[in-house]
Design an enzyme around this catalytic site. Structure first.
Site, PDB file in Angstrom:
ATOM      1  N   GLU A 104      -7.045 -13.726  -8.584  1.00 24.77           N
ATOM      2  CA  GLU A 104      -5.655 -13.360  -8.265  1.00 24.77           C
ATOM      3  C   GLU A 104      -4.792 -14.606  -8.101  1.00 24.77           C
ATOM      4  O   GLU A 104      -3.685 -14.682  -8.650  1.00 24.77           O
ATOM      5  CB  GLU A 104      -5.608 -12.512  -6.987  1.00 24.77           C
ATOM      6  CG  GLU A 104      -6.317 -11.185  -7.167  1.00 24.77           C
ATOM      7  CD  GLU A 104      -6.203 -10.261  -5.964  1.00 24.77           C
ATOM      8  OE1 GLU A 104      -6.195  -9.041  -6.176  1.00 24.77           O
ATOM      9  OE2 GLU A 104      -6.142 -10.743  -4.820  1.00 24.77           O
ATOM     10  N   HIS A 152      -4.003  -5.222  -8.771  1.00 31.00           N
ATOM     11  CA  HIS A 152      -5.052  -4.364  -8.206  1.00 31.00           C
ATOM     12  C   HIS A 152      -6.396  -5.088  -8.345  1.00 31.00           C
ATOM     13  O   HIS A 152      -6.681  -5.655  -9.402  1.00 31.00           O
ATOM     14  CB  HIS A 152      -5.082  -3.023  -8.939  1.00 31.00           C
ATOM     15  CG  HIS A 152      -6.034  -2.061  -8.311  1.00 31.00           C
ATOM     16  ND1 HIS A 152      -5.708  -1.335  -7.176  1.00 31.00           N
ATOM     17  CD2 HIS A 152      -7.310  -1.743  -8.615  1.00 31.00           C
ATOM     18  CE1 HIS A 152      -6.759  -0.609  -6.816  1.00 31.00           C
ATOM     19  NE2 HIS A 152      -7.736  -0.828  -7.679  1.00 31.00           N
ATOM     20  N   LEU A 155       0.791  -1.237   0.000  1.00 27.98           N
ATOM     21  CA  LEU A 155       0.000   0.000   0.000  1.00 27.98           C
ATOM     22  C   LEU A 155       0.820   1.283   0.000  1.00 27.98           C
ATOM     23  O   LEU A 155       0.267   2.372  -0.016  1.00 27.98           O
ATOM     24  CB  LEU A 155      -0.950  -0.008   1.208  1.00 27.98           C
ATOM     25  CG  LEU A 155      -1.831  -1.266   1.284  1.00 27.98           C
ATOM     26  CD1 LEU A 155      -2.773  -1.196   2.475  1.00 27.98           C
ATOM     27  CD2 LEU A 155      -2.613  -1.475  -0.005  1.00 27.98           C
ATOM     28  N   ASP A 181      -1.299   2.782  -9.573  1.00 29.31           N
ATOM     29  CA  ASP A 181      -2.218   2.043 -10.443  1.00 29.31           C
ATOM     30  C   ASP A 181      -2.247   2.534 -11.884  1.00 29.31           C
ATOM     31  O   ASP A 181      -3.268   2.434 -12.558  1.00 29.31           O
ATOM     32  CB  ASP A 181      -3.653   2.099  -9.873  1.00 29.31           C
ATOM     33  CG  ASP A 181      -3.731   1.526  -8.471  1.00 29.31           C
ATOM     34  OD1 ASP A 181      -2.939   0.614  -8.162  1.00 29.31           O
ATOM     35  OD2 ASP A 181      -4.574   1.986  -7.694  1.00 29.31           O
TER      36      ASP A 181
HETATM   37  C1  GAR Z   1      -5.371  -8.177  -2.928  1.00 29.93           C
HETATM   38  O1  GAR Z   1      -6.716  -8.321  -3.280  1.00 29.93           O
HETATM   39  C2  GAR Z   1      -4.705  -7.148  -3.826  1.00 29.93           C
HETATM   40  O2  GAR Z   1      -5.230  -7.126  -5.114  1.00 29.93           O
HETATM   41  C3  GAR Z   1      -5.054  -5.886  -3.094  1.00 29.93           C
HETATM   42  O3  GAR Z   1      -4.875  -6.183  -1.736  1.00 29.93           O
HETATM   43  C4  GAR Z   1      -5.227  -7.561  -1.540  1.00 29.93           C
HETATM   44  C5  GAR Z   1      -4.146  -8.207  -0.710  1.00 29.93           C
HETATM   45  O4  GAR Z   1      -4.533  -9.463  -0.267  1.00 29.93           O
HETATM   46  N1  GAR Z   1      -4.195  -4.804  -3.515  1.00 29.93           N
HETATM   47  C6  GAR Z   1      -4.621  -3.542  -3.557  1.00 29.93           C
HETATM   48  O5  GAR Z   1      -5.738  -3.200  -3.220  1.00 29.93           O
HETATM   49  C7  GAR Z   1      -3.585  -2.544  -4.078  1.00 29.93           C
HETATM   50  N2  GAR Z   1      -4.178  -1.285  -4.363  1.00 29.93           N
HETATM   51  P1  GAR Z   1      -3.477 -10.466   0.347  1.00 29.93           P
HETATM   52  O6  GAR Z   1      -2.646  -9.686   1.370  1.00 29.93           O
HETATM   53  O7  GAR Z   1      -4.279 -11.526   1.015  1.00 29.93           O
HETATM   54  O8  GAR Z   1      -2.616 -10.977  -0.751  1.00 29.93           O
END
Ligand code: GAR
Length: 188
Positions: free
Chosen positions: A175, A105, A86, A146
């Site tokens: 993902e 993202h 982040l 992004d």
């Molecule tokens: C994921 O869904 C990723 O796409 C998102 O955070 C999550 C992390 O999950 N990323 C963002 O929102 C970036 N702007 P995780 O820690 O379980 O992998």
């Protein structure tokens, strides 16, 4: 030759763990380093359990970039994947890994991206906007949140009665399926 991957993450780290396991099974590359920007990020515990070197890097060090660059060099890192990270990546690190650093993202960019848009905030915004579909975007990392070139997008439906949680689960499934494969294809 086998390539070395680093993952930057801020939170839970389910994508990080999925990427580690994918490459352990395939043997085509290896996650050699995990960096987090919070000492309590659960991804650090996951990495420890998986036997992957993992470090907490503080806010000042992330701004300045020198320690991050040193850690990347020390571990012979060829490619960086952001997975739920982040913070902004400092310019010196971005420039050292131009074309070799991607982010994931949880929406169909350019929709629902930008600073402050992460995790459930993204899913809530998608629901508030009444979108019929959402999905994932994997893109190169640049100075702007992004905004780098898009490598891959995958869609899923938004269903009646969806909550940020239920939508997040559908997006996470995409993902897990696509992020490691896209990284693998970029390494070739
Ligand atoms: C994921 O869904 C990723 O796409 C998102 O955070 C999550 C992390 O999950 N990323 C963002 O929102 C970036 N702007 P995780 O820690 O379980 O992998």
């Amino acid at each position: 030759m086998k390539k070395n991957i680093a993952i930057f993450a801020s939170g839970n780290g389910t994508n990080a763990e999925n990427i580690v396991r994918y490459f352990r099974d395939k043997g085509t590359a290896e996650v050699k380093l995990v960096l987090a920007n919070r000492p309590d990020a659960f991804v650090l515990q996951r990495a420890e359990r998986l036997g992957v070197p993992a470090f907490y890097v503080n806010k000042e060090e992330w701004k300045e970039g020198t320690r991050v660059l040193q850690l990347l060099a020390d571990h012979g890192i060829d490619f960086v994947a952001l997975a739920g990270f982040l913070l902004r990546v400092p310019d010196n690190v971005l420039h050292a890994y131009t074309g070799r650093m991607v982010n994931i993202h949880p929406s169909l960019l350019p929709k629902f991206g930008g600073k402050g848009m992460y995790g459930d905030r993204v899913h809530q915004a998608v629901l508030d906007a009444g979108e019929a579909e959402s999905g994932i975007t994997i893109h190169y990392t640049t100075e702007q949140y992004d905004e780098g070139g898009i490598v891959c997008q995958q869609k899923c439906p938004v269903l009646p009665g969806d909550t940020p949680d239920s939508l997040a689960q559908r997006v996470h499934a995409l993902e897990y399926e696509y992020y490691p494969r896209v990284i693998e294809s970029l390494l070739q």
